[in-house]
Design an enzyme around this catalytic site. Sequence first.
Site, PDB file in Angstrom:
ATOM      1  N   ASP A 473      27.100 -14.807 -11.705  1.00  0.00           N
ATOM      2  CA  ASP A 473      26.347 -14.813 -10.446  1.00  0.00           C
ATOM      3  C   ASP A 473      27.297 -14.809  -9.243  1.00  0.00           C
ATOM      4  O   ASP A 473      28.515 -15.006  -9.375  1.00  0.00           O
ATOM      5  CB  ASP A 473      25.466 -16.074 -10.432  1.00  0.00           C
ATOM      6  CG  ASP A 473      24.194 -15.908  -9.622  1.00  0.00           C
ATOM      7  OD1 ASP A 473      24.116 -14.966  -8.828  1.00  0.00           O
ATOM      8  OD2 ASP A 473      23.285 -16.751  -9.780  1.00  0.00           O
ATOM      9  N   ASP A 543      15.798 -11.476  -7.649  1.00  0.00           N
ATOM     10  CA  ASP A 543      15.167 -12.786  -7.852  1.00  0.00           C
ATOM     11  C   ASP A 543      13.657 -12.666  -7.711  1.00  0.00           C
ATOM     12  O   ASP A 543      12.917 -13.596  -8.030  1.00  0.00           O
ATOM     13  CB  ASP A 543      15.692 -13.800  -6.825  1.00  0.00           C
ATOM     14  CG  ASP A 543      16.978 -14.471  -7.310  1.00  0.00           C
ATOM     15  OD1 ASP A 543      17.347 -14.264  -8.480  1.00  0.00           O
ATOM     16  OD2 ASP A 543      17.606 -15.196  -6.510  1.00  0.00           O
TER      17      ASP A 543
HETATM   18  C1  DGJ Z   1      20.592 -16.852  -8.215  1.00  0.00           C
HETATM   19  C2  DGJ Z   1      20.151 -15.977  -9.351  1.00  0.00           C
HETATM   20  O1  DGJ Z   1      19.643 -14.783  -8.884  1.00  0.00           O
HETATM   21  C3  DGJ Z   1      19.126 -16.733 -10.181  1.00  0.00           C
HETATM   22  O2  DGJ Z   1      18.619 -15.907 -11.192  1.00  0.00           O
HETATM   23  C4  DGJ Z   1      19.785 -17.956 -10.751  1.00  0.00           C
HETATM   24  O3  DGJ Z   1      20.809 -17.581 -11.627  1.00  0.00           O
HETATM   25  C5  DGJ Z   1      20.322 -18.811  -9.621  1.00  0.00           C
HETATM   26  N1  DGJ Z   1      21.170 -18.066  -8.743  1.00  0.00           N
HETATM   27  C6  DGJ Z   1      21.077 -19.991 -10.166  1.00  0.00           C
HETATM   28  O4  DGJ Z   1      21.681 -20.711  -9.178  1.00  0.00           O
END
Ligand code: DGJ
Length: 718
Positions: A473, A543
């Site tokens: 990430d 997301d």
């Molecule tokens: C942002 C990501 O897009 C989510 O799917 C998740 O992994 C969170 N970060 C975790 O902090």
Amino acid sequence: MSVVFDEKKNYFHLFTENTEYVIGILYGKYPLNLYYGKKNADPDIRYHRRYYAFCPFYDENGEIFSLDTVSSEIPCFGSGDLRCTALRIKNNDGNSVTLVKYKSYRIFGGREKIPGLPYAEADDRTDTLELILEDTVSGAEIHLYYTVFERTDVISRYVRIVNNGEYPFDIEKLMPLALDLDGRDFDWISLYGSHSNERNVQRVPIHLGSQRVFSRRGYSSAQFNPFVCVCEHKASEDKGDTYGFNFVYSGNFLSEIEQGQEEKTRILIGLGDENFAWRLEAGEEFRSPEAVMTFTDKGIGQMSRNFHKFTRNHILPKPKKNYRSVVLNTWEGSSFDIEEKTMLEFAIEAKKCGIDMLVMDDGWFGRRNNDKSSLGDWFVNKEKFPQGLKSFVKTIKSTGIEFGIWIEPEMVNPDSDLFRAHPDWVIEVPGREHNLSRNQLVLDFSNPDVTAYLKDIFTKTLGDVPFDYIKWDCNRHLADVGSNYLPKNRQKETAYRHMLGVYDLLSWFRKTFPDAVIETCSGGGSRYDLGMMKYGEMIWTSDMTEPNCRTYIQYGSMLPYPGATMSCHVSDPNGDKYEMDYRFSVAIGGMLGYEFNILTVPEEIKEMIPKQIAEYKIYEPLITNGDFYRLVNPDKTGCSSYYYVNDDNSQILLSFIQTTSCKLKNRKFKLKIIRADKNAEYIDRRTGKTYSGSLLREGIEKTVKDKYFADIMYLTKK
Ligand code: DGJ
């Protein structure tokens, strides 16, 4: 050989299966683009002399020659081409006037590697033309590489600059791809958005002046994507001259289009000149990232298919197994609430549902209970995992499920042991207060100590852990870009060097954990680019998992990128079976996964999962490798439709989604499957109904309903 040199004319011809690109060396000095278009079209390939008053010109053997009107392969700043330019070098005299002239060439099979950067892999039908040019004032030797990926109709370009002079110089702007199209009557298509609303499609006519998409955010970003398409006004999904461009890079970029006095359209793809410069000492060399282009006269759909095939065959890592694991990701289900017992319960339940892998997302390291602390402290949280990570992962895997783990290596929280020990390891500028974003700072990857530290800590923490998957990430962009490691005259190299550090760490992960799949992510799809695709099999698309909005995001993502790169999860349908089915139908546009609390989801919803997965596994090879055809654009209708088809047209997966935003009551759509074989009969395996190939080609009718819905047809030849 797909590269041919015509010595008589001084022309280089680059051939792909369906296109031709021609470079001429005018007066033995200036490499000019003479043609890019359809192969065997018998074009009028020659240099068209044009001159407008006020254009600076040279007298070449009694002929007027102006750099301001020609289609230069690498337009240079300040030396007579007064349009936007691809190369600007500040020389030892302090001015940035740049001019390169042809020296020699080399043609060879395969390609030149680009150490430290992602690039497209060659196959047995890949050849390269290298043009060697020089700027006698700065001492820069410029190598232009044109690599031809014959099967996919893609040509890539990158630039190597060697300082052969006595003095250092500064590369101030570098755009490895420059192309001047004849004419002005074009539209351009680009992708824009924001977090959770990535890759919306903008199509507008190109106008006089300059238009650009860019990132100044350190990463390629959700705000704009490096991909652009230029096409005839009348170009549709299946007709019309269409050019596609992209950049194999994940940092700052500039995709620039300009029209001026001439009947021409200039396109430049590259690093730009904002917050980028590179000092090159005598004897040193610099390599740019690679840019790619494709042409088709068969419309936007074919442009997408060219790029999809290119990405699958030349960019994405070679698959480790013949299926993609269906994952259960813990983020939306348990957020930072991670501990051994619940994770084990998740794994047992997931296994019962036919899910292949549990991905433990965030919350497992340092003292991480919220987003305020512990990034950088990549050791396991012993309170949550008293037996340690290795023993925990072994227990999870004993349930018969694979295991994935989340990391965010580029970041650090001020509240972390790492930051307390090394406050100077972050990207920052002297005298300015830190800009926080999600309570975190960005580590300075231009400093090799930082990446060395991370390699060490990840070896210690993960080295003996039998994980199968990493979710990588990256949850903020760069601001206050400066490096405590670099000297003053190299501060503008920070963002580029940072990206080189990111690629170095990604390559290290791939080498150190060769069996692990990598899913990259940047708060969802904030780094959805060909650079990341070189290191990770797929990208967490967004997301945003709500299926209506997702429909639009997936539609835009697939303009340049194949479905194989899109992670698509079914998130909590709030107990509604109809909704669960709808979410599944949207998610199978890409690589399927689930993302909810599997322990609390109602039984009747859970019961649907094994059936969905079994069905998806039948379609998966088509979604991963099939040809993709768009049929209905959700931006215009609130409905989306597409199909995937395999090479011999024997399997077709047709999807029709009516989102909640569709207002077209009773509107009928005809979904024409032109890849269906006229003389064949197809059976829809979902309903058992039979359709003739000719009917499928004429179009299957779908009528807008009162309520949102999704209809999937899986058609196989009888
Ligand atoms: C942002 C990501 O897009 C989510 O799917 C998740 O992994 C969170 N970060 C975790 O902090």
